[in-house]
Design a protein around this motif. Structure first.
Motif, PDB file in Angstrom:
ATOM      1  N   SER A 321      12.468  -0.228 -14.313  1.00  0.00           N
ATOM      2  CA  SER A 321      12.965   1.421 -14.139  1.00  0.00           C
ATOM      3  C   SER A 321      12.226   2.099 -13.822  1.00  0.00           C
ATOM      4  O   SER A 321      11.971   2.900 -13.079  1.00  0.00           O
ATOM      5  CB  SER A 321      13.716   2.061 -15.764  1.00  0.00           C
ATOM      6  OG  SER A 321      14.703   1.117 -15.465  1.00  0.00           O
ATOM      7  N   THR A 322      10.890   1.345 -13.896  1.00  0.00           N
ATOM      8  CA  THR A 322       9.834   2.383 -13.570  1.00  0.00           C
ATOM      9  C   THR A 322       9.396   2.588 -12.335  1.00  0.00           C
ATOM     10  O   THR A 322       7.756   3.307 -12.052  1.00  0.00           O
ATOM     11  CB  THR A 322       8.668   2.488 -14.614  1.00  0.00           C
ATOM     12  OG1 THR A 322       7.695   1.506 -15.037  1.00  0.00           O
ATOM     13  CG2 THR A 322       9.550   3.140 -15.716  1.00  0.00           C
ATOM     14  N   ARG A 323       9.394   1.235 -11.022  1.00  0.00           N
ATOM     15  CA  ARG A 323       9.249   1.029 -10.375  1.00  0.00           C
ATOM     16  C   ARG A 323       8.614   1.952  -8.931  1.00  0.00           C
ATOM     17  O   ARG A 323       8.026   1.596  -8.468  1.00  0.00           O
ATOM     18  CB  ARG A 323       9.333  -0.486  -9.435  1.00  0.00           C
ATOM     19  CG  ARG A 323       9.185  -1.269 -10.868  1.00  0.00           C
ATOM     20  CD  ARG A 323      10.256  -3.343  -9.929  1.00  0.00           C
ATOM     21  NE  ARG A 323       9.452  -4.203 -10.837  1.00  0.00           N
ATOM     22  CZ  ARG A 323      10.138  -5.122 -10.961  1.00  0.00           C
ATOM     23  NH1 ARG A 323      10.762  -5.586  -9.489  1.00  0.00           N
ATOM     24  NH2 ARG A 323       9.202  -6.395 -11.528  1.00  0.00           N
ATOM     25  N   ALA A 324       9.641   2.853  -9.460  1.00  0.00           N
ATOM     26  CA  ALA A 324      10.133   3.677  -7.865  1.00  0.00           C
ATOM     27  C   ALA A 324       8.835   4.866  -8.113  1.00  0.00           C
ATOM     28  O   ALA A 324       8.188   5.583  -8.147  1.00  0.00           O
ATOM     29  CB  ALA A 324      11.696   4.744  -8.601  1.00  0.00           C
ATOM     30  N   LEU A 325       8.610   5.260 -10.061  1.00  0.00           N
ATOM     31  CA  LEU A 325       8.140   6.689  -9.935  1.00  0.00           C
ATOM     32  C   LEU A 325       6.336   6.114  -9.719  1.00  0.00           C
ATOM     33  O   LEU A 325       5.977   6.274  -8.922  1.00  0.00           O
ATOM     34  CB  LEU A 325       8.025   5.886 -11.503  1.00  0.00           C
ATOM     35  CG  LEU A 325       7.270   7.701 -12.173  1.00  0.00           C
ATOM     36  CD1 LEU A 325       7.506   8.375 -13.234  1.00  0.00           C
ATOM     37  CD2 LEU A 325       5.771   6.738 -12.812  1.00  0.00           C
ATOM     38  N   LEU A 326       5.869   4.446 -10.059  1.00  0.00           N
ATOM     39  CA  LEU A 326       5.104   3.642  -9.376  1.00  0.00           C
ATOM     40  C   LEU A 326       4.726   3.443  -7.638  1.00  0.00           C
ATOM     41  O   LEU A 326       3.865   3.609  -7.507  1.00  0.00           O
ATOM     42  CB  LEU A 326       4.903   2.136 -10.297  1.00  0.00           C
ATOM     43  CG  LEU A 326       4.585   2.113 -11.794  1.00  0.00           C
ATOM     44  CD1 LEU A 326       4.245   0.705 -11.870  1.00  0.00           C
ATOM     45  CD2 LEU A 326       3.876   2.666 -12.466  1.00  0.00           C
ATOM     46  N   ALA A 327       5.998   3.914  -7.263  1.00  0.00           N
ATOM     47  CA  ALA A 327       5.542   3.109  -5.631  1.00  0.00           C
ATOM     48  C   ALA A 327       5.277   4.506  -5.146  1.00  0.00           C
ATOM     49  O   ALA A 327       4.325   4.334  -4.700  1.00  0.00           O
ATOM     50  CB  ALA A 327       6.608   2.744  -5.409  1.00  0.00           C
ATOM     51  N   GLU A 328       5.816   5.250  -5.588  1.00  0.00           N
ATOM     52  CA  GLU A 328       5.902   7.255  -5.510  1.00  0.00           C
ATOM     53  C   GLU A 328       4.129   7.430  -5.936  1.00  0.00           C
ATOM     54  O   GLU A 328       3.894   8.091  -4.695  1.00  0.00           O
ATOM     55  CB  GLU A 328       6.789   7.849  -6.079  1.00  0.00           C
ATOM     56  CG  GLU A 328       6.645   9.601  -5.399  1.00  0.00           C
ATOM     57  CD  GLU A 328       7.808   9.318  -4.194  1.00  0.00           C
ATOM     58  OE1 GLU A 328       7.716  10.420  -3.552  1.00  0.00           O
ATOM     59  OE2 GLU A 328       8.469   8.476  -4.462  1.00  0.00           O
ATOM     60  N   ALA A 329       3.324   7.084  -6.876  1.00  0.00           N
ATOM     61  CA  ALA A 329       2.491   7.560  -7.175  1.00  0.00           C
ATOM     62  C   ALA A 329       1.632   6.800  -5.928  1.00  0.00           C
ATOM     63  O   ALA A 329       0.443   7.114  -6.152  1.00  0.00           O
ATOM     64  CB  ALA A 329       2.508   7.474  -8.886  1.00  0.00           C
ATOM     65  N   SER A 330       1.854   5.350  -5.951  1.00  0.00           N
ATOM     66  CA  SER A 330       0.907   5.155  -5.412  1.00  0.00           C
ATOM     67  C   SER A 330       0.985   5.400  -3.790  1.00  0.00           C
ATOM     68  O   SER A 330       0.208   5.070  -2.822  1.00  0.00           O
ATOM     69  CB  SER A 330       0.932   3.319  -5.196  1.00  0.00           C
ATOM     70  OG  SER A 330       2.332   2.877  -5.190  1.00  0.00           O
TER      71      SER A 330
END
Length: 486
Positions: A321-330
């Motif tokens: 569920s946090t992959r979208a957040l990590l992708a946005e952060a990267s």
């Protein structure tokens, strides 16, 4: 010139005003109808016969008592001796006649209660008792030049007001529904109708509450309930089981009861539908919404720059569920990503675009660097600012820890070479010291800690560090169950 469109608008406005007034008048109409029904049930042939017999007995007893009283008066005039036999007999007969008349009068009252007037007859008599004296008063106060109509006018206005309140209270409020309204929503709307609610509220211990016209929203049914007497929003909320039973709602249907716009109002929300229905979020890419608000339908953007505590059992979907957040952060130009993952499973997915620490040596090294970077940034914050300015030189750093419990276990690792006192072996406890420092004061330096764990309620002795768990209260706390947001 009066046009048809203007007439339609006026009619619609009047109908809307009456719909709004109906919930306030519904209790009066309910009490009227309940009392009228009670009186109608008592007006049976048996009770009518008992009333006629009681009227005859009362008339006979009054006549007998009047005759005895007249005879006693005559006996008293005929003789001044109080012990005269005629006077004593007349006195005894008079007492017996009055006692019999009293019993007959009491029986007549009981018979009238058992066979009462209809409520309409009672209302006509009550208004007539007011209108006739008011009319006489108006006539007496009038002259040839000036007519005083206000006493009679007040009485007529009162009659009209009572009739209007009853008519509005009996008004059936109907919410215009879309063609796609479900059968369940139609059934719930019938139960939320003020006329139905008032009639059945007492059976469920909800008397003194009246719902306003219900609104059908993209997220379900919403209605405001007026609370009278002893009610307050918290007490009404505690009756959620009775309210669900009153509505006949499914056990699985999500029902929310909250305070209304005023102290004597409460709001019932029935989530019969979701504003996110039909929205496809597959094929996500950086810049797209993280999700959709199921109540308003508004997109929920990725919350970059916010500390988070993410909790869920193993396999519930914390990392997924946090992959979208990590992708946005990267992907952000002035943003960097650090992933600490002792499990290795999630960390290897981000090695090409993030700083990844898997083993204890790497975790200790990266946390030392982050703490050093934090202190450098804090020195650069100018007076009057709460945070450092994000730039290419000082980008925001998101630190994602997955799984937090394993990191805590890693920090408790014993020194392996010469025992605990060997200076050549790293001090693994410094891992949690560094992460706790980042959780406390790194927000101003734009170093954001996101902590994912299975047991967020455990303290430092059993699991999560209290300095890290506190950020879930002040910032964002997400709980995951079976790969669904709760």
């Amino acid at each position: 010139m009066i046009t048809a469109d203007r007439i339609n608008k006026t009619t619609a406005a009047a109908s809307q005003a009456l719909d709004g007034a109906a919930p306030m008048c519904a209790p009066l109409a309910h009490r009227w109808d309940t009392e009228a029904e009670r009186r109608a049930k008592l007006r049976t042939p048996e009770n009518l016969k008992a009333l006629i017999a009681a009227q005859r007995a009362n008339t006979s007893a009054r006549s007998t008592a009047a005759t005895a009283a007249s005879q006693r008066k005559a006996a008293r005039a005929a003789s001044s001796n109080p012990f005269n036999g005629g006077r004593r007999a007349a006195r005894t007969a008079d007492k017996a006649g009055r006692a019999h008349a009293k019993v007959a009068r009491r029986d007549l009252k009981s018979a009238r209660r058992n066979y009462p007037l209809t409520l309409n007859q009672l209302a006509v008599r009550a208004h007539a008792a007011h209108l006739i004296p008011a009319g006489i008063t108006s006539y007496a106060m009038s002259s040839a030049e000036h007519w005083a109509m206000w006493p009679a006018g007040s009485s007529l206005s009162l009659i009209a007001l009572n009739a209007a309140l009853l008519a509005v209270g009996r008004r059936q409020v109907r919410v215009p529904l879309d063609d796609d309204a479900t059968a369940e929503e139609r059934r719930l709307l019938e139960r939320l109708d003020p006329s139905y609610w008032v009639q059945h509220a007492d059976e469920r211990g909800l008397s003194g509450t009246v719902p306003a016209p219900t609104e059908l929203t993209p997220a379900g049914l919403v209605t405001t309930v007026r609370l009278d007497g002893r009610w307050k929003p918290s007490a009404f909320k505690a009756k959620h089981e009775e309210i669900r039973a009153m509505l006949g709602a499914r056990t699985a249907l999500r029902m929310e009861i909250s305070s209304g716009s005023h102290g004597d109002r409460a709001t019932i929300t029935l989530r019969t539908r979701s504003a996110a229905d039909g929205i496809d979020l597959t094929g996500w890419k950086p810049g797209d919404p993280w999700g959709v608000d199921t109540v308003t339908g508004e997109p929920v953007m990725v919350p970059l720059g916010r500390r988070m505590l993410i909790a869920g059992t193993s396999g519930s979907g914390k990392s997924w569920s946090t992959r979208a957040l990590l992708a946005e952060a990267s992907e952000e130009p002035n943003h960097r990503l650090v992933v600490i993952d002792p499990k290795r499973v999630e960390g290897i997915n981000w090695e090409h675009r993030a700083r990844v620490a898997i083993y204890a040596e790497d975790v200790l090294g990266v946390t030392d660097e982050l703490v050093a970077e934090m202190y450098e940034r804090l020195e650069e914050i100018p007076r009057g600012r709460d945070t450092i300015e994000i730039s290419t030189r000082r980008p925001r750093i998101t630190v994602f820890v997955d799984e937090g419990a394993e990191v805590i276990s890693m920090a408790r690792k014993k020194r392996a070479k010469g025992g605990d006192g060997d200076p050549g072996d790293p001090d693994w406890s410094r891992i949690m010291e560094n992460l706790s420092t980042l959780a406390r004061i790194a927000g101003a330096a734009e170093i954001i800690l996101i902590w994912a764990t299975q047991k967020p309620t455990m303290d430092a002795k059993g699991g999560i560090d209290p300095q890290i768990s506190a950020q879930g209260v002040s910032d964002t706390q997400l709980t995951l169950t079976r790969r669904r947001w709760v």
